[in-house]
Design a protein around this motif. Structure first.
Motif, mmCIF file in Angstrom:
data_model
loop_
_atom_site.group_PDB
_atom_site.id
_atom_site.type_symbol
_atom_site.label_atom_id
_atom_site.label_comp_id
_atom_site.label_asym_id
_atom_site.label_seq_id
_atom_site.Cartn_x
_atom_site.Cartn_y
_atom_site.Cartn_z
ATOM 1 N N GLU A 182 13.169 41.450 32.881
ATOM 2 C CA GLU A 182 12.889 42.713 33.568
ATOM 3 C C GLU A 182 11.729 42.563 34.550
ATOM 4 O O GLU A 182 11.727 43.180 35.613
ATOM 5 C CB GLU A 182 12.590 43.812 32.553
ATOM 6 C CG GLU A 182 13.806 44.260 31.757
ATOM 7 C CD GLU A 182 13.472 45.352 30.770
ATOM 8 O OE1 GLU A 182 13.518 45.084 29.563
ATOM 9 O OE2 GLU A 182 13.166 46.472 31.214
ATOM 10 N N GLU A 183 10.744 41.731 34.198
ATOM 11 C CA GLU A 183 9.588 41.551 35.073
ATOM 12 C C GLU A 183 9.916 40.770 36.339
ATOM 13 O O GLU A 183 9.061 40.625 37.221
ATOM 14 C CB GLU A 183 8.448 40.857 34.316
ATOM 15 C CG GLU A 183 8.815 39.537 33.689
ATOM 16 C CD GLU A 183 9.232 39.683 32.226
ATOM 17 O OE1 GLU A 183 9.754 40.757 31.841
ATOM 18 O OE2 GLU A 183 9.016 38.708 31.479
ATOM 19 N N SER A 213 17.000 43.736 40.962
ATOM 20 C CA SER A 213 16.775 44.730 39.927
ATOM 21 C C SER A 213 17.363 44.205 38.619
ATOM 22 O O SER A 213 18.560 43.939 38.550
ATOM 23 C CB SER A 213 17.438 46.062 40.310
ATOM 24 O OG SER A 213 17.340 46.991 39.258
ATOM 25 N N VAL A 214 16.508 44.038 37.616
ATOM 26 C CA VAL A 214 16.950 43.546 36.322
ATOM 27 C C VAL A 214 16.911 44.706 35.331
ATOM 28 O O VAL A 214 15.849 45.255 35.039
ATOM 29 C CB VAL A 214 16.067 42.387 35.826
ATOM 30 C CG1 VAL A 214 16.588 41.863 34.491
ATOM 31 C CG2 VAL A 214 16.022 41.273 36.862
ATOM 32 N N LYS A 226 19.366 42.078 31.957
ATOM 33 C CA LYS A 226 18.431 41.134 31.337
ATOM 34 C C LYS A 226 19.213 40.039 30.618
ATOM 35 O O LYS A 226 20.167 40.319 29.888
ATOM 36 C CB LYS A 226 17.532 41.882 30.348
ATOM 37 C CG LYS A 226 16.566 41.019 29.583
ATOM 38 C CD LYS A 226 15.766 41.868 28.590
ATOM 39 C CE LYS A 226 14.888 41.010 27.712
ATOM 40 N NZ LYS A 226 14.126 41.836 26.729
ATOM 41 N N GLY A 227 18.779 38.792 30.823
ATOM 42 C CA GLY A 227 19.426 37.664 30.181
ATOM 43 C C GLY A 227 20.555 37.048 30.999
ATOM 44 O O GLY A 227 21.024 35.949 30.681
ATOM 45 N N ALA A 228 20.983 37.726 32.040
ATOM 46 C CA ALA A 228 22.060 37.209 32.893
ATOM 47 C C ALA A 228 21.501 36.214 33.899
ATOM 48 O O ALA A 228 20.318 36.277 34.257
ATOM 49 C CB ALA A 228 22.757 38.349 33.625
ATOM 50 N N PRO A 229 22.339 35.301 34.387
ATOM 51 C CA PRO A 229 21.865 34.374 35.430
ATOM 52 C C PRO A 229 21.720 35.095 36.767
ATOM 53 O O PRO A 229 22.413 36.081 37.043
ATOM 54 C CB PRO A 229 22.971 33.318 35.484
ATOM 55 C CG PRO A 229 24.190 34.025 35.009
ATOM 56 C CD PRO A 229 23.734 35.031 34.001
ATOM 57 N N VAL A 230 20.820 34.567 37.575
ATOM 58 C CA VAL A 230 20.540 35.160 38.873
ATOM 59 C C VAL A 230 20.645 34.083 39.945
ATOM 60 O O VAL A 230 20.171 32.963 39.760
ATOM 61 C CB VAL A 230 19.109 35.763 38.910
ATOM 62 C CG1 VAL A 230 18.738 36.174 40.324
ATOM 63 C CG2 VAL A 230 19.002 36.939 37.965
#
Lengths: 115, 110
Positions: free
Chosen positions: B79-80, B107-108, B15-19
């Protein structure tokens, strides 16, 4: 407000049986498509139609027939079900204006098991 | 011929990381590119169209014709966002078919 409606939601068939998956849309979309979704393989195009009376084969058409007698309906027929046709089937439609597609709307899917 | 390639089957981030979900395509002509999202075996939902250049749920995607890519990006994953993501190509000059890549599961983790 129905969008794309698929029936049935679930179906179990015996090998060799035939059935029709129903798909109807109320958005007056000319373009409609059928896909099957299998784990690790994404969505594969079975058949598609660009208007009433016009259909064409997609990537995996064998074992399936379609017809398009009206703009609203695009049924998919399994001629003689085989276990390899166990999958989730999605119907979708889109508005196309001046050669531009506005994004397909999908039905909720039919989960088919062939035993 | 139309082809869409999503090289990653699974992408796992915190969570919070770039994707960045990768998508490459092959098409002769001017394609229309889309990203679709599927939450937990629900129906596919349109996330982005390259023509509209919108940002939805914080996601953006830029069509790079030189590299034939249409990568999906989000600066801070939530997460969503956990779902299956599909890149798709529509070609009017190829009969009006929408072709999908194999999909990437995002998957977060908290």
């Amino acid at each position: 407000n129905a969008g794309v409606t698929q029936t049935p939601k679930f179906q179990v068939l015996k090998t060799g049986q035939s059935m029709t998956l129903q798909c109807a849309q109320d958005m007056n979309h000319e373009y409609m498509s059928w896909y099957r979704q299998d784990p690790g393989m994404g969505l594969r195009l079975i058949h598609y139609s660009v208007g009433a009376g016009i259909t064409d084969q997609g990537e995996v058409p064998n074992g399936y027939n379609v017809s398009r007698s009206t703009t609203e309906d695009f049924p998919l027929r399994l001629l003689s079900a085989a276990p390899s046709q166990t999958s989730v089937y999605f119907c979708a439609s889109t508005l196309v204006v001046a050669g531009v597609a506005y994004g397909y709307t999908f039905g909720s899917g039919t989960r088919l098991t062939v035993v | 011929a139309q082809r869409v390639t999503q090289p990653e089957k699974l992408l796992s981030v915190f969570k919070g990381a770039p994707v960045e979900l990768k998508c490459n395509y092959s098409y002769s002509g001017s394609p229309e590119l889309f990203w679709y999202v599927q939450y937990s075996r629900q129906r596919l939902q349109l996330l982005l169209r390259h023509i509209s250049r919108e940002s939805i749920k914080g996601f953006t995607a830029d069509l790079n014709k030189g590299e034939t890519s249409f990568h999906l990006k989000k600066p801070f994953a939530q997460e969503e966002d956990s779902a299956m993501y599909y890149c798709a190509l529509w070609g009017y000059n190829q009969g009006g078919k929408l072709i999908f890549g194999q999909g990437t599961e995002l998957s977060v983790k908290p």
